[in-house]
Write a protein that holds these residues in place. Structure first.
Motif, mmCIF file in Angstrom:
data_model
loop_
_atom_site.group_PDB
_atom_site.id
_atom_site.type_symbol
_atom_site.label_atom_id
_atom_site.label_comp_id
_atom_site.label_asym_id
_atom_site.label_seq_id
_atom_site.Cartn_x
_atom_site.Cartn_y
_atom_site.Cartn_z
ATOM 1 N N PHE A 36 1.820 14.075 2.630
ATOM 2 C CA PHE A 36 2.173 13.886 4.035
ATOM 3 C C PHE A 36 2.064 15.226 4.750
ATOM 4 O O PHE A 36 2.410 16.269 4.184
ATOM 5 C CB PHE A 36 3.601 13.361 4.176
ATOM 6 C CG PHE A 36 3.865 12.059 3.461
ATOM 7 C CD1 PHE A 36 3.606 10.843 4.073
ATOM 8 C CD2 PHE A 36 4.385 12.060 2.170
ATOM 9 C CE1 PHE A 36 3.856 9.650 3.408
ATOM 10 C CE2 PHE A 36 4.641 10.877 1.505
ATOM 11 C CZ PHE A 36 4.372 9.662 2.128
ATOM 12 N N VAL A 79 6.768 6.592 1.704
ATOM 13 C CA VAL A 79 7.744 7.447 2.377
ATOM 14 C C VAL A 79 9.136 7.234 1.779
ATOM 15 O O VAL A 79 9.856 8.198 1.478
ATOM 16 C CB VAL A 79 7.768 7.157 3.890
ATOM 17 C CG1 VAL A 79 8.909 7.920 4.568
ATOM 18 C CG2 VAL A 79 6.438 7.543 4.526
ATOM 19 N N LEU A 123 11.604 10.060 -0.046
ATOM 20 C CA LEU A 123 12.941 10.387 0.473
ATOM 21 C C LEU A 123 14.017 10.153 -0.580
ATOM 22 O O LEU A 123 14.971 10.929 -0.686
ATOM 23 C CB LEU A 123 13.229 9.558 1.723
ATOM 24 C CG LEU A 123 12.379 9.881 2.957
ATOM 25 C CD1 LEU A 123 12.692 8.915 4.083
ATOM 26 C CD2 LEU A 123 12.609 11.321 3.410
ATOM 27 N N PHE A 165 8.728 3.466 8.985
ATOM 28 C CA PHE A 165 8.181 4.776 9.318
ATOM 29 C C PHE A 165 7.033 4.671 10.317
ATOM 30 O O PHE A 165 6.749 5.619 11.038
ATOM 31 C CB PHE A 165 7.690 5.435 8.018
ATOM 32 C CG PHE A 165 6.858 6.677 8.198
ATOM 33 C CD1 PHE A 165 7.455 7.899 8.489
ATOM 34 C CD2 PHE A 165 5.477 6.632 8.052
ATOM 35 C CE1 PHE A 165 6.695 9.048 8.642
ATOM 36 C CE2 PHE A 165 4.703 7.775 8.193
ATOM 37 C CZ PHE A 165 5.316 8.991 8.499
ATOM 38 N N HIS A 208 11.048 9.834 10.295
ATOM 39 C CA HIS A 208 10.092 10.927 10.507
ATOM 40 C C HIS A 208 10.783 12.274 10.355
ATOM 41 O O HIS A 208 10.263 13.187 9.688
ATOM 42 C CB HIS A 208 9.466 10.811 11.898
ATOM 43 C CG HIS A 208 8.239 9.965 11.935
ATOM 44 N ND1 HIS A 208 7.001 10.436 12.272
ATOM 45 C CD2 HIS A 208 8.065 8.649 11.648
ATOM 46 C CE1 HIS A 208 6.117 9.460 12.208
ATOM 47 N NE2 HIS A 208 6.740 8.356 11.845
ATOM 48 N N LEU A 235 11.601 12.910 6.691
ATOM 49 C CA LEU A 235 10.414 13.241 5.915
ATOM 50 C C LEU A 235 9.931 14.651 6.227
ATOM 51 O O LEU A 235 9.647 15.446 5.316
ATOM 52 C CB LEU A 235 9.307 12.232 6.212
ATOM 53 C CG LEU A 235 7.937 12.545 5.601
ATOM 54 C CD1 LEU A 235 7.999 12.445 4.077
ATOM 55 C CD2 LEU A 235 6.859 11.618 6.161
#
Length: 537
Positions: free
Chosen positions: A176, A272, A276, A378, A391, A394
């Motif tokens: 990412f 994502v 996390l 996300f 967001h 992340l």
């Protein structure tokens, strides 16, 4: 009985007097605008917020640090034809036996600093609220329609998920980063379906990228296999005349174009959420708890009463088994409805009502409906506040300069956004009902008050049946058929399985999913209420 069924019946009883006290709206657009204003406490943004949104694009460049330049990468978006805010864009390239995907999501976090007036207003709203012909956005138009929207031909700031898929659609590696992109083509779902069917050509700039993305989405669908629910939804889509009244409507089914985008976004959301959770960063997860075993046992009883095949049940299932049974039941329902040629929506509603409601949580609990061990939202930060929080979480985990939300902030935002989501869904459904009632009233004027309609039983309560039906102008109508009108002097009551209204003196039954011919006995356009009576054989 579903929440929508009960809401319809309860409000129908309570709103008769209230409706007479207010001036009737002249157009459907007026009625929808009034509904949004009443339920949301007003429309639009304060001038100070509009000014802040207007200057946010310039500030975003300076506050978000270096970015990868992906502007030369062939990129496309796919959204409804009426959409103006484009959260996500896709790029794809074949690399030997693998596929490399780039899922670009609008970098709203760069434009909306945490704790700013824009952020506080977005958190209060929780999400954008959509209604036919109208929207109350979460962010001012300078952001939602302009600076943050991944429109074609203009450079935009994004957060990109770069995912390598191995053979069979298995994620091999994911990274990412913040990026700068430029969409080459803005496609809509209808246009994409024409391309897939060979009736139109893809824009040359993205033809190869689109073909690779299509293959990847197909592999992802096969890989997910039987772990997720097979649930098809039909979203109403209205056409309006210049005066603001609907002239036509259709229920838009999920097609291959919808599934392509859905599968790529699900993949991204899962990647994502997994990162996390590994990094133990405070965030918001999308949680769909496993169903309660007794609810699934009840579901199988109801399906059996409707003579729909059911998966085998051996004793009381464990929660994990209950989730698998629900997924299998959803597939059997789809097959049986296709065989019968009717009942898909009604039978699917039984499956959905046996499940728990999905919500937001600061704790990962998995998503039973998708068969995901970890899932978050996300991919839509322009229109959902939880996505914006994710967001930030992340980007904080990646060291991209965003402050991570605290556990308390994530908990409070998850609770608030779950509440706002439910409120928006009620408003959107009421707006759909109102527009459908206006359209039905138009059809009755054109065809005559005695016009007959063909429909299906979509829901049942003790007082009667809800019937979804279609006509010449639309296929999105729904009304209430009182049980007292079914059999003359014969009394009809809801049976023990709650899947049929059964005559007490005869063996006549009106079951969920049954075809039925009806006439309209009354329409209340402001409330979106339709009363029906059966057409006697």
């Amino acid at each position: 009985m579903s929440r929508r069924d009960w809401r319809y019946y309860r409000e129908r009883q309570r709103s008769r007097g209230r409706g007479r006290k207010r001036e009737a709206p002249k157009t459907a657009r007026e009625a929808v605008e009034a509904l949004l204003g009443e339920e949301l406490g007003g429309r639009g943004f304060k001038p100070a917020l509009e000014l802040e949104a207007g200057s946010a694009a310039d500030l975003a460049e300076s506050r978000s640090g270096p970015r990868r330049d992906l502007t030369e990468l062939p990129t496309f978006t796919v959204d409804p034809a009426t959409a103006r805010d484009f959260d996500d864009a896709v790029s794809a390239r074949r690399e030997g036996d693998s596929v490399r995907l780039w899922i670009h999501i609008a970098d709203v976090a760069a434009h909306v600093p945490p704790g700013s007036p824009l952020d506080l207003e977005a958190r209060r709203r929780g999400n954008s609220t959509y209604a036919p012909g109208a929207v109350e956005p979460m962010l001012p138009h300078a952001l939602s329609d302009e600076a943050c929207s991944l429109s074609p031909g203009v450079e935009r700031l994004a957060v990109t998920a770069e995912i390598e898929l191995g053979p069979g659609g298995r994620p091999v590696q994911t990274s990412f980063y913040r990026s700068r992109i430029c969409s080459d083509a803005r496609l809509d779902y209808d246009q994409l379906d024409l391309i897939f069917s060979g009736r139109a050509e893809a824009p040359a700039a993205v033809a190869e990228s689109l073909a690779v993305a299509r293959e990847a989405a197909a592999a992802l669908g096969e890989r997910r296999g039987t772990t997720s629910l097979d649930v098809e939804s039909f979203e109403p889509e209205f056409r309006f005349d210049p005066g603001g009244n609907p002239v036509g409507a259709r229920g838009v089914a999920q097609t291959e174009s919808h599934r392509l985008i859905e599968r790529l976004m699900i993949l991204t959301n899962e990647q994502v959420a997994q990162l996390l959770e590994r990094k133990r960063v405070a965030a918001i997860y999308r949680v769909h708890a496993r169903p309660d075993p007794p609810r699934i046992e009840r579901l199988l009883e109801q399906l059996h009463a409707l003579e729909i095949p059911t998966p085998p049940l051996r004793g009381t299932p464990a929660p994990s088994e209950a989730a698998a049974l629900a997924a299998e039941a959803s597939r059997l329902v789809a097959r049986e409805a296709a065989r019968r040629g009717h009942g898909r929506a009604a039978y699917t509603s039984l499956v959905l009502r046996s499940l728990k409601q999905a919500s937001y949580s600061e704790r990962n609990g998995g998503h039973a409906g998708l068969g995901s061990a970890a899932y978050c939202h996300f991919t839509s930060p322009i229109r959902r506040y939880p996505d914006l929080v994710v967001h930030r979480a992340l980007l904080a985990a990646l060291g991209e300069g965003e402050p991570a939300p605290s556990a308390a902030e994530a908990r409070e935002a998850a609770w608030r956004c779950s509440e706002r989501e439910r409120e928006s869904m009620k408003i959107e459904r009421r707006a759909d009902d109102i527009c459908a009632a206006f359209l039905l009233e138009r059809e009755l004027r054109e065809r005559g008050a005695e016009a007959k309609f063909e429909g299906e039983v979509s829901g049942l309560i003790r007082a009667g049946a809800f019937v979804a039906f279609g006509g010449e102008l639309g296929d999105v109508y729904e009304g209430f058929l009182p049980a007292r009108r079914l059999g003359g002097t014969e009394r009809f009551e809801l049976d023990a399985s709650e899947t049929a209204l059964a005559g007490q003196d005869s063996k006549r039954k009106l079951q969920l999913g049954d075809p039925i011919s009806v006439q309209v006995s009354g329409v209340e356009v402001r409330r979106g209420r339709v009363d029906l009576e059966p057409v006697e054989d």
